[in-house]
Design a protein around this motif. Sequence first.
Motif, PDB file in Angstrom:
ATOM      1  N   ALA A  70      46.458 -17.264  -9.486  1.00  0.00           N
ATOM      2  CA  ALA A  70      47.588 -17.540  -8.594  1.00  0.00           C
ATOM      3  C   ALA A  70      48.437 -16.296  -8.382  1.00  0.00           C
ATOM      4  O   ALA A  70      48.887 -16.007  -7.265  1.00  0.00           O
ATOM      5  CB  ALA A  70      48.429 -18.682  -9.168  1.00  0.00           C
ATOM      6  N   GLU A  71      48.636 -15.525  -9.429  1.00  0.00           N
ATOM      7  CA  GLU A  71      49.440 -14.309  -9.302  1.00  0.00           C
ATOM      8  C   GLU A  71      48.719 -13.257  -8.468  1.00  0.00           C
ATOM      9  O   GLU A  71      49.350 -12.549  -7.673  1.00  0.00           O
ATOM     10  CB  GLU A  71      49.783 -13.759 -10.680  1.00  0.00           C
ATOM     11  N   ASP A 112      46.629 -19.342 -13.735  1.00  0.00           N
ATOM     12  CA  ASP A 112      47.894 -18.684 -13.415  1.00  0.00           C
ATOM     13  C   ASP A 112      47.694 -17.218 -13.037  1.00  0.00           C
ATOM     14  O   ASP A 112      48.428 -16.671 -12.204  1.00  0.00           O
ATOM     15  CB  ASP A 112      48.905 -18.834 -14.556  1.00  0.00           C
ATOM     16  N   MET A 113      46.690 -16.562 -13.639  1.00  0.00           N
ATOM     17  CA  MET A 113      46.402 -15.181 -13.249  1.00  0.00           C
ATOM     18  C   MET A 113      45.829 -15.133 -11.839  1.00  0.00           C
ATOM     19  O   MET A 113      46.202 -14.262 -11.034  1.00  0.00           O
ATOM     20  CB  MET A 113      45.440 -14.542 -14.240  1.00  0.00           C
ATOM     21  N   GLU A 153      46.612 -13.855  -6.042  1.00  0.00           N
ATOM     22  CA  GLU A 153      46.667 -14.267  -4.636  1.00  0.00           C
ATOM     23  C   GLU A 153      48.072 -14.145  -4.069  1.00  0.00           C
ATOM     24  O   GLU A 153      48.254 -13.833  -2.883  1.00  0.00           O
ATOM     25  CB  GLU A 153      46.132 -15.683  -4.489  1.00  0.00           C
ATOM     26  N   ALA A 154      49.087 -14.395  -4.904  1.00  0.00           N
ATOM     27  CA  ALA A 154      50.461 -14.234  -4.432  1.00  0.00           C
ATOM     28  C   ALA A 154      50.769 -12.774  -4.124  1.00  0.00           C
ATOM     29  O   ALA A 154      51.523 -12.469  -3.188  1.00  0.00           O
ATOM     30  CB  ALA A 154      51.430 -14.776  -5.485  1.00  0.00           C
ATOM     31  N   ARG A 155      50.160 -11.893  -4.882  1.00  0.00           N
ATOM     32  CA  ARG A 155      50.469 -10.467  -4.737  1.00  0.00           C
ATOM     33  C   ARG A 155      49.590  -9.777  -3.699  1.00  0.00           C
ATOM     34  O   ARG A 155      50.058  -8.917  -2.944  1.00  0.00           O
ATOM     35  CB  ARG A 155      50.299  -9.789  -6.091  1.00  0.00           C
ATOM     36  N   LEU A 189      48.167  -4.831 -11.728  1.00  0.00           N
ATOM     37  CA  LEU A 189      48.501  -6.071 -12.416  1.00  0.00           C
ATOM     38  C   LEU A 189      47.903  -6.153 -13.810  1.00  0.00           C
ATOM     39  O   LEU A 189      48.626  -6.289 -14.808  1.00  0.00           O
ATOM     40  CB  LEU A 189      48.031  -7.270 -11.574  1.00  0.00           C
ATOM     41  N   THR A 214      43.852  -4.977  -8.378  1.00  0.00           N
ATOM     42  CA  THR A 214      44.228  -5.929  -9.419  1.00  0.00           C
ATOM     43  C   THR A 214      44.277  -5.253 -10.779  1.00  0.00           C
ATOM     44  O   THR A 214      45.196  -5.482 -11.577  1.00  0.00           O
ATOM     45  CB  THR A 214      43.249  -7.120  -9.441  1.00  0.00           C
ATOM     46  N   ARG A 233      50.119  -5.250 -17.173  1.00  0.00           N
ATOM     47  CA  ARG A 233      50.526  -6.483 -17.830  1.00  0.00           C
ATOM     48  C   ARG A 233      49.858  -6.689 -19.186  1.00  0.00           C
ATOM     49  O   ARG A 233      50.519  -7.055 -20.160  1.00  0.00           O
ATOM     50  CB  ARG A 233      50.178  -7.670 -16.913  1.00  0.00           C
TER      51      ARG A 233
END
Length: 502
Positions: free
Chosen positions: A157-158, A154-155, A160-162, A190, A186, A194
């Motif tokens: 994915a985040e 999930d990290m 790559e989405a960002r 992020l 990153t 986070r």
Amino acid sequence: MPRFLLVSFDGLRPDLIDRKLTPNICRLQNAGVTLAQHRTIYPSETRSAFPSLVTGTTASRHGMVGNKYVDRATTPPRYIDTSNAVLLDELNRESGGRLMSAPTLGEILAANGRSLAVLATNTPGTTRLFHHKAEQFGHVRLSGHFREACTPNDMLAEVEARFGVLPPVPPKGEPDIEAQALITSTFLDLLWPRLKPDVTILSYGEPDTCSHLNGTGASKTREVIAFCDRQLGRLIDWWEAEGKDAGVQIIIASDHGHITAHTRVSVADSLCRAGFSPGTAPDVGIDVVVVPGQVGALYLSERSPVRLAQLVEVVTAQPWCGPVFTAPRNEVEGIAPGSLGTHLVFADHARTPDVYFAFRADDSVDPFGLVGGTFYDNDRRPGLGVHGGLHPKELAAVGIVAGPAFRGSGFVSLTPTNICDFAPTILHLLGIIPPATMSGRVLFEAMDGEWPIVTEIKTEIFEATIGGYSQALRRVQVGSTSYLDGGWAGSQAAVAARQMQA
């Protein structure tokens, strides 16, 4: 409670740091402490040195005896390339979690309720070795290129989405630019906002690759050094604005230096002429495995003392042969005549080859004005950067510490240190007792405040000869901790011995 950001420049020589090329490294030097006598371990290869960074000890204890090695724990023995992250995961599972035979920083932090995050643009295997059990603890490990080295999903994915999909590795010889910016962003945008990890390792895979493919002082190598330095500048800006007040300490490191390959040889051809049947991996009809790479690692199929002595006799007769090591026979000598014991270079482990050797190196000056040249065995042209051996410029590494816990105002420490010292220092400052497996020491001399400083520093030299071959190894001892300082063969060995006596 302090937190730590450890930034690594893979393969950066300390003597390439200057105000023009690396103004931000110099900026941090002015704010902190430069470890001016900082070294790495033997073999001076990435996937031996970075395990030393996270275990606080040498190859003799953590077991990563080279970028590549022969695994004799299996039947039949198999050739292992540690750049392969999937293979490393398989090996760790097969061994019941004993890929490394010493606890790592990530494991120790997790056991104490703390976290380690890794952001790296090195090979997938190197990225995994920074924290090979990150999945087990739910810690973050992200590669700038390789999905197979990333966790959790999930990290990734985040990220790559960002920031977009992980960039491909650039064409051979081109500077790796995009991924260095990605891992920096990153962390800043992020990871830190986070999670605020207790320890973050941010590893730039350059300038190592550019040095190997262009030359250590080449324009493309200098280009990528300057770019990575600018990424460090982004981190320092954040640190000055926010991180320092949050208790973040910054450590700047490199895993080894580089010297310049000048004379190509073939170890396999030399062994063939002497009657051996060499190969690059165990197989039928192969009586000695010559592990590819700048570190000489020879594995015999017949491991008798007679055969070992024959192999060392052949190797030491070659003009390309530098220092040679075999399993210890006594406090100094190896079991093969003319060799030194592997324990002297802190590399005696069950995976250690029957014969370690470094290619013969010298103090020649390359076209870029950099000291250090060597014989080599690969298919690249002369003039390119290599490492793995015992020349002081291969062992020399970057070490800088800065933050509220450390002395400031550009202090320069001349006390010898090495890559094994960072982990116990981090644990000490976190209030965690370093385990007995750590051979590195706490860097009290770099810390702010009143600390017991070890002032006893002494040097020691070890010599071995056979026929017309001679070698010498020099170490320096700080208190009870010993560091490698260089190894020579031939006339340079005698020079080193005389320097020691003086």
